[in-house]
Scaffold this motif. Structure first.
Motif, PDB file in Angstrom:
ATOM      1  N   ARG A  57       0.838  -1.201   0.000  1.00 30.22           N
ATOM      2  CA  ARG A  57       0.000   0.000   0.000  1.00 30.22           C
ATOM      3  C   ARG A  57       0.870   1.247   0.000  1.00 30.22           C
ATOM      4  NH1 ARG A  57      -5.171  -0.303   1.874  1.00 30.22           N
ATOM      5  NH2 ARG A  57      -5.193   1.950   1.501  1.00 30.22           N
ATOM      6  N   ARG A  58       1.980   1.225   0.802  1.00 29.98           N
ATOM      7  CA  ARG A  58       2.839   2.407   0.870  1.00 29.98           C
ATOM      8  C   ARG A  58       3.504   2.683  -0.472  1.00 29.98           C
ATOM      9  NH1 ARG A  58       4.543   0.082   5.777  1.00 29.98           N
ATOM     10  NH2 ARG A  58       6.512  -0.568   4.832  1.00 29.98           N
ATOM     11  N   SER A  59       3.696   1.628  -1.294  1.00 26.56           N
ATOM     12  CA  SER A  59       4.334   1.842  -2.594  1.00 26.56           C
ATOM     13  C   SER A  59       3.406   2.523  -3.570  1.00 26.56           C
ATOM     14  CB  SER A  59       4.764   0.483  -3.176  1.00 26.56           C
ATOM     15  OG  SER A  59       5.704  -0.125  -2.341  1.00 26.56           O
ATOM     16  N   GLY A  60       2.116   2.671  -3.227  1.00 21.75           N
ATOM     17  CA  GLY A  60       1.172   3.316  -4.107  1.00 21.75           C
ATOM     18  C   GLY A  60       0.548   2.339  -5.069  1.00 21.75           C
ATOM     19  N   SER A  61      -0.227   2.860  -5.993  1.00 23.77           N
ATOM     20  CA  SER A  61      -0.979   2.001  -6.904  1.00 23.77           C
ATOM     21  C   SER A  61      -0.083   1.266  -7.882  1.00 23.77           C
ATOM     22  CB  SER A  61      -2.000   2.855  -7.685  1.00 23.77           C
ATOM     23  OG  SER A  61      -1.314   3.852  -8.421  1.00 23.77           O
ATOM     24  N   ARG A  62       1.164   1.742  -8.011  1.00 22.84           N
ATOM     25  CA  ARG A  62       2.054   1.086  -8.969  1.00 22.84           C
ATOM     26  C   ARG A  62       2.459  -0.291  -8.510  1.00 22.84           C
ATOM     27  NH1 ARG A  62       7.172   1.040  -6.980  1.00 22.84           N
ATOM     28  NH2 ARG A  62       7.637   2.473  -5.284  1.00 22.84           N
ATOM     29  N   GLY A  63       2.264  -0.642  -7.242  1.00 21.24           N
ATOM     30  CA  GLY A  63       2.683  -1.939  -6.736  1.00 21.24           C
ATOM     31  C   GLY A  63       4.130  -1.890  -6.291  1.00 21.24           C
ATOM     32  N   PRO A  64       4.601  -2.925  -5.621  1.00 24.79           N
ATOM     33  CA  PRO A  64       5.968  -2.957  -5.128  1.00 24.79           C
ATOM     34  C   PRO A  64       6.966  -2.990  -6.280  1.00 24.79           C
ATOM     35  CG  PRO A  64       4.959  -5.096  -4.881  1.00 24.79           C
ATOM     36  CD  PRO A  64       3.863  -4.165  -5.295  1.00 24.79           C
TER      37      PRO A  64
END
Length: 343
Positions: free
Chosen positions: A7-14
């Motif tokens: 989630r912290r990485s944003g919508s781009r995914g890890p």
């Protein structure tokens, strides 16, 4: 409420950086694990795979292509795909490419000419693949591969003189495999050993026949070339019928492949010649089901999985401008009940 790393990485995914941080390794190590490259410790490999699973990491192929200026696509050209060796090489190359993050396009040639091979490779080049693997069983396929290698990186699966043709060649070590088969028969005490060969225009058949002849002469024995086959059981069957009627028949046979050995054993059985009590038989390939023949077949196992991985790793090394080592994949003799000392 806690927030996951994903989630912290944003919508781009890890990202690969997230995976490296979670595993406590460098991004280069993560890349090596994802591409199934060697020189990574088992502990680091396990940590990277655990981090990939935990984070749900998936590689973004579009971003990867832009960053590396590659399509991450390989072409594979194969002839005689219905035969065991070429089909297993094809499957192993595709699997190794997939593990390394490459999509593999396949062309199976039915028109066995040098022009057909050259056209297939040319089409892959036009499609922008990063490199090509060619399964080259004879002179014309190797010559076509040599011509095409000037346009894009290319590796040939071949037992032929790849270096003389200016091509990087990889294969299971045919010489070592044939030597192991002949050594097994000679050490059992056989002196009348025949060879049912494969097609004269194919490198694998030539090498196996040459090693048979050399092993017999080195042991002070007279070669007994019985027949030249076409890799099919029918050729082994025909050789077996002739052999069964020969008063000077051999006590052992080195068949050029398992299919020939199957036909040979059937013909001998029909004529009342027992395997292995009357004639021992060794094959080559260790095809699926060879252990369930009556009797189970002694044969040479070819490690196609290692061969496929070596092909992809060599091609990627070429793309990266790295040194490319010479690779010969070691075969293994599998001893079963179709051989025994002569009566």
């Amino acid at each position: 409420m806690g927030t996951s790393r994903r989630r912290r990485s944003g919508s781009r995914g890890p990202s690969i950086i997230d995976v490296a941080a979670a595993a406590g390794v460098s991004t280069q190590t993560v890349s090596r694990v994802l591409n199934d490259f060697p020189h990574v410790s088992p502990q680091a490999r396990a940590r990277v795979r655990a981090a990939v699973e935990q984070l749900g990491y998936r590689r973004n192929m579009a971003a990867r292509s832009l960053a590396s200026r590659r399509m991450f696509a390989l072409g594979v050209v194969v002839t005689n795909a219905q035969l065991f060796g070429p089909s297993q090489a094809l499957l192993a190359i595709e699997a190794a490419g997939r593990r390394a993050g490459y999509w593999c396009g396949v062309t199976m040639l039915h028109d066995y000419t040098q022009d057909a091979m050259a056209t297939a490779i040319e089409r892959f080049a036009d499609q922008g693949v990063d490199g090509v693997v060619v399964v080259a069983p004879n002179e014309w396929t190797l010559a076509a591969a040599a011509t095409a290698s000037t346009r894009l990186p290319l590796v040939a699966v071949t037992a032929g003189p790849a270096a003389q043709a200016g091509v990087i060649g990889l294969d299971v070590d045919q010489r070592t495999g044939a030597q192991a088969a002949m050594r097994h028969l000679i050490e059992q005490g056989h002196r009348r050993i025949a060879h049912v060969a494969g097609p004269a225009d194919e490198f694998h058949a030539r090498v196996r026949a040459e090693i048979y002849d050399a092993a017999m002469r080195a042991a002070g024995l007279e070669p007994m070339p019985y027949a030249m086959g076409d890799w099919q059981p029918e050729s082994g069957y025909a050789a077996g019928l002739a052999m069964a009627c020969d008063p000077e028949r051999p006590t052992a046979v080195f068949a050029a492949n398992d299919q020939i050995a199957m036909g040979l054993i059937r013909a001998l059985w029909e004529q009342g010649v027992r395997v292995p009590q009357d004639v021992s038989v060794v094959g080559f390939d260790n095809i699926a089901g060879s252990q369930f023949l009556i009797p189970p077949l002694t044969t040479v196992d070819q490690d196609f999985n290692t061969l496929g991985q070596a092909c992809v790793q060599t091609l990627v090394a070429l793309l990266d401008g790295q040194a490319v080592p010479t690779v010969q994949v070691a075969p293994t003799l599998v001893v079963r009940a179709s051989t025994c000392p002569p009566n």
